[in-house]
Design a protein around this motif. Sequence first.
Motif, PDB file in Angstrom:
ATOM      1  N   LEU A 112      40.150  44.850  26.813  1.00  0.00           N
ATOM      2  CA  LEU A 112      40.778  44.292  28.006  1.00  0.00           C
ATOM      3  C   LEU A 112      39.704  43.951  29.019  1.00  0.00           C
ATOM      4  O   LEU A 112      38.630  44.546  29.010  1.00  0.00           O
ATOM      5  N   ILE A 144      46.905  54.215  22.357  1.00  0.00           N
ATOM      6  CA  ILE A 144      47.224  53.008  23.134  1.00  0.00           C
ATOM      7  C   ILE A 144      47.721  51.896  22.209  1.00  0.00           C
ATOM      8  O   ILE A 144      48.649  51.171  22.540  1.00  0.00           O
ATOM      9  N   ARG A 195      49.000  42.168  29.719  1.00  0.00           N
ATOM     10  CA  ARG A 195      48.399  42.137  28.384  1.00  0.00           C
ATOM     11  C   ARG A 195      49.364  41.673  27.307  1.00  0.00           C
ATOM     12  O   ARG A 195      48.993  41.656  26.124  1.00  0.00           O
ATOM     13  N   ASN A 244      35.260  51.433  24.815  1.00  0.00           N
ATOM     14  CA  ASN A 244      34.444  52.288  25.697  1.00  0.00           C
ATOM     15  C   ASN A 244      33.721  53.366  24.886  1.00  0.00           C
ATOM     16  O   ASN A 244      32.558  53.695  25.159  1.00  0.00           O
ATOM     17  N   ILE A 297      37.655  55.754  35.887  1.00  0.00           N
ATOM     18  CA  ILE A 297      38.227  55.136  34.668  1.00  0.00           C
ATOM     19  C   ILE A 297      37.226  55.274  33.517  1.00  0.00           C
ATOM     20  O   ILE A 297      36.031  55.061  33.685  1.00  0.00           O
ATOM     21  N   GLY A 298      37.757  55.651  32.364  1.00  0.00           N
ATOM     22  CA  GLY A 298      36.907  55.739  31.173  1.00  0.00           C
ATOM     23  C   GLY A 298      36.212  57.077  31.006  1.00  0.00           C
ATOM     24  O   GLY A 298      35.418  57.247  30.072  1.00  0.00           O
ATOM     25  N   TYR A 353      43.899  43.947  32.821  1.00  0.00           N
ATOM     26  CA  TYR A 353      44.589  44.907  33.671  1.00  0.00           C
ATOM     27  C   TYR A 353      43.965  44.899  35.043  1.00  0.00           C
ATOM     28  O   TYR A 353      42.780  44.586  35.206  1.00  0.00           O
ATOM     29  N   ASP A 397      34.381  50.517  33.065  1.00  0.00           N
ATOM     30  CA  ASP A 397      35.173  51.366  32.170  1.00  0.00           C
ATOM     31  C   ASP A 397      34.330  52.192  31.209  1.00  0.00           C
ATOM     32  O   ASP A 397      34.815  53.166  30.641  1.00  0.00           O
ATOM     33  N   ALA A 454      39.986  51.425  25.600  1.00  0.00           N
ATOM     34  CA  ALA A 454      39.554  52.809  25.411  1.00  0.00           C
ATOM     35  C   ALA A 454      38.600  52.969  24.219  1.00  0.00           C
ATOM     36  O   ALA A 454      37.576  53.654  24.319  1.00  0.00           O
ATOM     37  N   ARG A 495      49.782  56.592  27.717  1.00  0.00           N
ATOM     38  CA  ARG A 495      49.939  55.658  28.831  1.00  0.00           C
ATOM     39  C   ARG A 495      51.430  55.428  29.049  1.00  0.00           C
ATOM     40  O   ARG A 495      52.059  54.592  28.378  1.00  0.00           O
TER      41      ARG A 495
HETATM   42  O1  KDG Z   1      40.414  54.954  29.095  1.00  0.00           O
HETATM   43  C1  KDG Z   1      40.136  53.785  29.827  1.00  0.00           C
HETATM   44  C2  KDG Z   1      41.084  52.723  29.388  1.00  0.00           C
HETATM   45  O2  KDG Z   1      42.381  53.095  29.775  1.00  0.00           O
HETATM   46  C3  KDG Z   1      40.768  51.372  29.984  1.00  0.00           C
HETATM   47  O3  KDG Z   1      39.509  50.909  29.557  1.00  0.00           O
HETATM   48  C4  KDG Z   1      41.814  50.336  29.734  1.00  0.00           C
HETATM   49  O4  KDG Z   1      42.182  50.550  27.395  1.00  0.00           O
HETATM   50  C5  KDG Z   1      42.647  50.526  28.500  1.00  0.00           C
HETATM   51  C6  KDG Z   1      44.093  50.712  28.614  1.00  0.00           C
HETATM   52  O5  KDG Z   1      44.783  50.266  27.719  1.00  0.00           O
HETATM   53  O6  KDG Z   1      44.550  51.298  29.597  1.00  0.00           O
END
Ligand code: KDG
Length: 335
Positions: free
Chosen positions: A11, A136, A106, A38, A274-275, A89, A314, A35, A169
Amino acid sequence: VGPTVCFGEMLLRLSPRPGTPLASANCLDLAVGGAEANVAVALAGLGWPTRMVTALPDNPLARRAIGQLRSAGVDCGFIAQAEGRIGLYFFEPPSGPIGGRVTYDRAGSAFCDSPPAAFDFAAALEGASLFHMSGITAALGPAGVELARAALAAASDAGVPICFDGNYRANLWDAWDSDPRATLTELVGNAHILIGNHRDISLLLGKTFSGDGPDRRREAAEAAFAAFPNLEVIASTARHIESATANRLAARVDLQESHWQTDEVRIAPIVDRIGTGDAFAAGVLLRWLEGHSAQEMAKTGLALAAMKHGVPGDSICVTRSEMEAFNPAGSDVSR
Ligand code: KDG
């Protein structure tokens, strides 16, 4: 050493300055996320050979995302080109008493609209030492669940150990007629390593763990080991949020016969939270790949997660010596 294979959606993140609501922002900062990407960036930066499997369109936004992987040294040879778009995002960072907020844009991404056959899992998994993915993908909807099933089946068929990060999430699961518990339970059944805390395990097993602190965590880990016979490692962080700019963080790794919990480190000021979970996962996985103990996995996961708090974007890409020199108590300028 065989490469680690990371599979998931990439993303772009767009964020206004802290304190500026999206609804009135004129200027947005861009970062590359996803994610699993990362984790790939962090592992490759640390020198572990890493392949990214995803699908992206042929456009400048996707090239920006691929550029981030390439600059960290991730092998991008297994990225499928597909019609559609890269997901976005929007992240409004926390500011004083106002919490952070993620808004996804997305739907219809090239990744999510690609059938499992679009990905050459068998070739990517050739000679691999680990396969990493997260919840995710399944949270994206029925097509995502099919992708997650196909990826895990390919890794199992190839005999490659699997790491699954729950990465729950709620906004994604709530957007469709989903049953996260049933889906995640099925997917985690394939995993050897689970990145998830006692709340994630509660969600999976449909039971709460009543003890306090470390006891509750051990109880949850034991229940997960009993429910998922393939599991060998469970790793998690415990985070206490002090404010938008200060966290206390500890890391824990449970093996079937033993466990290790680090002391808490205080992290302030936070540049970007984040990340941090993905950075933690990369540290744990690096030490697991190298055959280290629960203590080393927890310590290295904590170091990378703590360092990530100081880095915008991230992902974190530091070398092994930078990671080893990290001092949670803080450092002066080196010159
Ligand atoms: O863990 C970080 C991720 O949440 C971020 O990079 C965005 O992959 C993502 C997501 O789907 O929220």
